[in-house]
Design a protein around this motif. Sequence first.
Motif, PDB file in Angstrom:
ATOM      1  N   ILE A  20       8.295  10.893   8.735  1.00  0.00           N
ATOM      2  CA  ILE A  20       7.065  10.175   9.092  1.00  0.00           C
ATOM      3  C   ILE A  20       7.395   8.685   9.110  1.00  0.00           C
ATOM      4  N   VAL A  21       7.006   8.016  10.176  1.00  0.00           N
ATOM      5  CA  VAL A  21       7.248   6.571  10.257  1.00  0.00           C
ATOM      6  C   VAL A  21       5.925   5.862  10.528  1.00  0.00           C
ATOM      7  N   LEU A  22       5.584   4.926   9.670  1.00  0.00           N
ATOM      8  CA  LEU A  22       4.429   4.059   9.924  1.00  0.00           C
ATOM      9  C   LEU A  22       4.984   2.690  10.294  1.00  0.00           C
ATOM     10  N   GLU A  38      -2.677  -3.705   5.646  1.00  0.00           N
ATOM     11  CA  GLU A  38      -2.250  -4.742   6.590  1.00  0.00           C
ATOM     12  C   GLU A  38      -0.762  -4.630   6.888  1.00  0.00           C
ATOM     13  N   GLU A  39      -0.453  -4.429   8.158  1.00  0.00           N
ATOM     14  CA  GLU A  39       0.942  -4.453   8.628  1.00  0.00           C
ATOM     15  C   GLU A  39       1.851  -3.592   7.737  1.00  0.00           C
ATOM     16  N   PHE A  40       1.454  -2.367   7.554  1.00  0.00           N
ATOM     17  CA  PHE A  40       2.180  -1.477   6.628  1.00  0.00           C
ATOM     18  C   PHE A  40       3.269  -0.730   7.399  1.00  0.00           C
ATOM     19  N   SER A  41       4.510  -0.896   6.966  1.00  0.00           N
ATOM     20  CA  SER A  41       5.625  -0.199   7.622  1.00  0.00           C
ATOM     21  C   SER A  41       6.439   0.549   6.581  1.00  0.00           C
ATOM     22  N   THR A  77       1.572   1.923  14.848  1.00  0.00           N
ATOM     23  CA  THR A  77       1.835   3.298  15.277  1.00  0.00           C
ATOM     24  C   THR A  77       2.332   4.150  14.113  1.00  0.00           C
ATOM     25  N   ILE A  78       1.993   5.424  14.209  1.00  0.00           N
ATOM     26  CA  ILE A  78       2.454   6.396  13.216  1.00  0.00           C
ATOM     27  C   ILE A  78       3.092   7.547  13.977  1.00  0.00           C
ATOM     28  N   THR A  79       4.326   7.882  13.617  1.00  0.00           N
ATOM     29  CA  THR A  79       4.965   9.031  14.256  1.00  0.00           C
ATOM     30  C   THR A  79       5.338  10.068  13.195  1.00  0.00           C
ATOM     31  N   ILE A  80       5.241  11.332  13.595  1.00  0.00           N
ATOM     32  CA  ILE A  80       5.733  12.432  12.761  1.00  0.00           C
ATOM     33  C   ILE A  80       6.790  13.140  13.586  1.00  0.00           C
ATOM     34  N   ASP A  81       7.991  13.180  13.067  1.00  0.00           N
ATOM     35  CA  ASP A  81       9.118  13.760  13.807  1.00  0.00           C
ATOM     36  C   ASP A  81       9.238  13.142  15.204  1.00  0.00           C
ATOM     37  N   GLY A  82       9.016  11.840  15.259  1.00  0.00           N
ATOM     38  CA  GLY A  82       9.194  11.121  16.509  1.00  0.00           C
ATOM     39  C   GLY A  82       7.993  11.153  17.443  1.00  0.00           C
ATOM     40  N   ARG A  83       6.958  11.940  17.108  1.00  0.00           N
ATOM     41  CA  ARG A  83       5.789  12.010  18.005  1.00  0.00           C
ATOM     42  C   ARG A  83       4.674  11.124  17.511  1.00  0.00           C
ATOM     43  N   ARG A 234       0.338  -3.650   0.512  1.00  0.00           N
ATOM     44  CA  ARG A 234       1.594  -4.392   0.627  1.00  0.00           C
ATOM     45  C   ARG A 234       2.650  -3.696  -0.247  1.00  0.00           C
ATOM     46  N   ILE A 235       3.821  -3.434   0.352  1.00  0.00           N
ATOM     47  CA  ILE A 235       4.854  -2.724  -0.408  1.00  0.00           C
ATOM     48  C   ILE A 235       5.586  -3.697  -1.327  1.00  0.00           C
ATOM     49  N   LEU A 236       5.404  -3.502  -2.635  1.00  0.00           N
ATOM     50  CA  LEU A 236       6.076  -4.384  -3.599  1.00  0.00           C
ATOM     51  C   LEU A 236       7.501  -3.913  -3.844  1.00  0.00           C
ATOM     52  N   GLN A 237       7.691  -2.599  -3.814  1.00  0.00           N
ATOM     53  CA  GLN A 237       9.040  -2.037  -3.966  1.00  0.00           C
ATOM     54  C   GLN A 237       9.017  -0.609  -3.440  1.00  0.00           C
ATOM     55  N   TYR A 238      10.063  -0.230  -2.722  1.00  0.00           N
ATOM     56  CA  TYR A 238      10.171   1.135  -2.204  1.00  0.00           C
ATOM     57  C   TYR A 238      11.580   1.605  -2.490  1.00  0.00           C
ATOM     58  N   ASP A 239      11.709   2.490  -3.474  1.00  0.00           N
ATOM     59  CA  ASP A 239      13.061   2.884  -3.886  1.00  0.00           C
ATOM     60  C   ASP A 239      12.982   4.165  -4.708  1.00  0.00           C
TER      61      ASP A 239
END
Length: 418
Positions: A20-22, A38-41, A77-83, A234-239
């Motif tokens: 999944i890609v946001l 806001e602007e979440f990736s 945009t949000i994709t699931i398995d590229g769609r 807002r992503i403070l940390q992603y790990d």
Amino acid sequence: MTETATAGSDTAEQRHGAEIVLDSVTKHYPGQRDPAVEEFSITIPAGEIVVFVGPSGCGKTTTMRMINRLIEPTSGTITIDGRDVSGINADRLRRSVGYSIQQAGLFPHLTVARNIATVPGLLGWDRKRISARVDEMLELVGLEPGTFRRRYPRQLSGGQQQRVGVARALAADPPVLLMDEPFGAVDPITRGLLQDELLRLQADLHKTIVFVTHDFNEAVKLGDRIAVLGDRSRILQYDTPAAILADPADDTVAGFVGADAALKQLTLTRVADVDLGQCPTAIESDTPDALRAVLAEREWKWGLILDAQRRPLRWVSADHLAHAATLREAGQPVAGTVALRASLQEALETLLADSTAHAVVTGRRGEYAGLIAIDTLVTHLSVMRDEHSSDTTDSADDAASDPDAPSPDRPTSGEAKP
Ligand SMILES: Nc1ncnc2c1ncn2[C@@H]1O[C@H](COP(=O)(O)OP(=O)(O)OP(=O)(O)O)[C@@H](O)[C@H]1O
């Protein structure tokens, strides 16, 4: 995700998670001054559990619900398995994304079986297949079909309702599962059991699971990765949990992690994954002489007496052995043992209860496998900190160029001296 997967047939890709890609996703609710998100990736890898954790109102639910279009993004945009999900019919999308929420969200007027059958029914599966699937799902979540099929949600405990909620979310074998505080409304013991079950299921199913919680401990236990979110998502940390515990990105994340980060870190490592110490041992049918000699000669304070199957029985010291004619009565009982598959936190609890301050580790049949001392745990934590420290490379380089620099700590191997 493919149309085939959406239609719920048994294809290979359906049984695995989907990435999944946001990308720059924003949600601005009408009439609100500020956006909720806001602007979440983020990229959520296929087959992983990613936990969104953050304070109330930071936008976790809004972010998650945009994935299955229960909430439509304002932009991005949000994709699931590229769609791109915006190009998929919303109902069809929701049938291909399992969704489980706090208090299970079951339909109160439908039996457990009909609740679980909801999405397969919408997908047009035939009755026989649905019925078999309902039984399979109930068994999967540990509820006996004969007992639970015909019950209504009000006739279930909170934990059972949550299990049915998970069974319903998984019924059509979706590649993606969204879970919004699914265990938030149950007592801590049931919660722990449900978490264990989710991990057990995931070990077989390899879904992509996005899991929302307030509870950082839950995030550490369940997450392959954790996204710590602040205001407006807002992503403070992603790990990984280990990296976040060892090296929080900033004070806010450190506050979330809590003062007991080290203890939480110990939950992440199994006893089998560190080098165990050893001490002199003897079988209780042996004479005391050999053990007495080893303790004296090598200055061990304690030895361990084992039964004929090498299961630990008692600690003995040189004093215990001074006048002992046999090993059968000598010494003091081992307070508790810890299995190789247990976590280092369990090892810590065991060693704190033991009079020699060691956790005796046992293998699958209860046989003695080694020891964990407090030093093993301290060294392990220091290695974890070194591995995840943002300046690891620098310090490694420094150490390499400085011949007088102390060598980095490593887990103790070989002998622990109890
Ligand atoms: N339908 C709505 N209309 C207007 N504002 C909303 C709506 N839904 C949520 N919000 C606001 O958007 C922000 C994010 O809410 P959201 O429910 O996503 O947060 P959360 O992190 O999931 O919170 P919690 O942990 O309390 O469930 C909050 O300020 C909330 O008040």
